[in-house]
Design a protein around this motif. Structure first.
Motif, short mmCIF file in Angstrom:
data_model
loop_
_atom_site.label_atom_id
_atom_site.label_comp_id
_atom_site.label_asym_id
_atom_site.label_seq_id
_atom_site.Cartn_x
_atom_site.Cartn_y
_atom_site.Cartn_z
N THR A 39 0.64 3.74 2.02
CA THR A 39 1.03 4.04 3.40
C THR A 39 2.26 3.24 3.81
O THR A 39 3.18 3.76 4.43
CB THR A 39 -0.14 3.75 4.36
OG1 THR A 39 -1.29 4.47 3.92
CG2 THR A 39 0.20 4.15 5.78
N ALA A 40 2.28 1.97 3.43
CA ALA A 40 3.42 1.11 3.75
C ALA A 40 4.67 1.58 3.02
O ALA A 40 5.77 1.58 3.59
CB ALA A 40 3.11 -0.34 3.41
N LYS A 41 4.52 1.99 1.77
CA LYS A 41 5.66 2.49 1.00
C LYS A 41 6.22 3.76 1.63
O LYS A 41 7.43 3.94 1.73
CB LYS A 41 5.27 2.76 -0.45
CG LYS A 41 5.08 1.53 -1.28
CD LYS A 41 4.76 1.90 -2.71
CE LYS A 41 4.56 0.65 -3.55
NZ LYS A 41 4.23 0.99 -4.95
N ARG A 42 5.33 4.65 2.06
CA ARG A 42 5.77 5.88 2.70
C ARG A 42 6.52 5.58 4.00
O ARG A 42 7.56 6.18 4.28
CB ARG A 42 4.58 6.78 3.01
CG ARG A 42 4.02 7.45 1.79
CD ARG A 42 2.87 8.35 2.16
NE ARG A 42 2.31 8.96 0.97
CZ ARG A 42 1.16 9.57 0.93
NH1 ARG A 42 0.43 9.70 2.03
NH2 ARG A 42 0.72 10.10 -0.19
N GLU A 43 6.00 4.66 4.77
CA GLU A 43 6.63 4.29 6.04
C GLU A 43 8.01 3.67 5.78
O GLU A 43 8.98 3.98 6.48
CB GLU A 43 5.75 3.33 6.83
CG GLU A 43 6.32 2.91 8.17
CD GLU A 43 6.50 4.08 9.15
OE1 GLU A 43 7.27 3.89 10.10
OE2 GLU A 43 5.91 5.16 8.96
N GLU A 44 8.08 2.81 4.78
CA GLU A 44 9.37 2.19 4.42
C GLU A 44 10.37 3.26 4.00
O GLU A 44 11.55 3.21 4.39
CB GLU A 44 9.14 1.20 3.28
CG GLU A 44 10.37 0.43 2.89
CD GLU A 44 10.08 -0.54 1.75
OE1 GLU A 44 10.83 -0.49 0.75
OE2 GLU A 44 9.13 -1.34 1.87
N GLU A 61 15.52 7.85 7.77
CA GLU A 61 16.03 7.91 9.14
C GLU A 61 17.30 7.09 9.29
O GLU A 61 18.27 7.53 9.90
CB GLU A 61 14.96 7.40 10.13
CG GLU A 61 13.87 8.41 10.38
CD GLU A 61 12.83 7.91 11.37
OE1 GLU A 61 12.94 6.76 11.85
OE2 GLU A 61 11.90 8.68 11.65
N SER A 82 0.83 -1.20 0.00
CA SER A 82 0.00 0.00 0.00
C SER A 82 0.87 1.26 0.00
O SER A 82 2.06 1.21 0.33
CB SER A 82 -0.91 0.01 1.23
OG SER A 82 -0.15 0.29 2.38
N ARG A 105 10.32 6.47 4.88
CA ARG A 105 10.65 7.25 6.07
C ARG A 105 11.71 6.53 6.90
O ARG A 105 12.69 7.15 7.34
CB ARG A 105 9.40 7.50 6.93
CG ARG A 105 9.66 8.41 8.12
CD ARG A 105 8.48 8.45 9.09
NE ARG A 105 8.19 7.15 9.67
CZ ARG A 105 8.92 6.56 10.64
NH1 ARG A 105 9.98 7.15 11.11
NH2 ARG A 105 8.57 5.39 11.12
N ILE A 106 11.56 5.24 7.06
CA ILE A 106 12.53 4.45 7.83
C ILE A 106 13.90 4.49 7.13
O ILE A 106 14.94 4.63 7.77
CB ILE A 106 12.03 3.01 8.02
CG1 ILE A 106 10.82 3.01 8.97
CG2 ILE A 106 13.13 2.10 8.54
CD1 ILE A 106 10.08 1.68 9.03
N TYR A 107 13.88 4.38 5.82
CA TYR A 107 15.11 4.45 5.03
C TYR A 107 15.82 5.79 5.25
O TYR A 107 17.03 5.84 5.48
CB TYR A 107 14.78 4.24 3.55
CG TYR A 107 15.85 4.68 2.60
CD1 TYR A 107 17.02 3.95 2.44
CD2 TYR A 107 15.70 5.85 1.84
CE1 TYR A 107 18.01 4.35 1.56
CE2 TYR A 107 16.68 6.26 0.96
CZ TYR A 107 17.83 5.51 0.83
OH TYR A 107 18.81 5.93 -0.03
#
Length: 92
Positions: A4-9, A15, A2, A11-13
């Motif tokens: 949302t999941a791509k955005r979170e991934e 960081e 999704s 963001r983690i990258y």
């Protein structure tokens, strides 16, 4: 996956690579400036690892490289002439 999941991934990258920390520091620094710079983007470029538009420096280096190549070609030509002259002198 999704959005949302791509955005979170992503963001983690960011960081993990230190990008978020670097951006946060530079934005806080800009915020704390008593006299705001006229160009905020330029301020960020200059203070974020020294990234600046160095087109003129690149152009100067290209020009210097071309001049050096021309000088090398000239010196190679002279060297060949001297070697030919040396060979002619040795034959006589």
């Amino acid at each position: 996956m999704s959005i949302t999941a791509k955005r979170e991934e992503f963001r983690i990258y960011l960081e993990r690579c230190g990008v978020m920390d670097a951006l946060t520091k530079i934005l806080v620094s800009l915020y704390e400036e008593t006299e705001k710079p006229p160009d905020a983007l330029d301020y960020i470029r200059k203070n974020l690892g020294g990234i600046v538009d160095n087109t003129s420096e690149i152009d100067n280096l290209k020009k210097e490289l071309e001049e050096s190549k021309a000088k090398i070609a000239e010196l190679k030509s002279k060297l060949m002439k001297y070697e030919q002259t040396k060979d002619e002198v040795m034959v006589e």
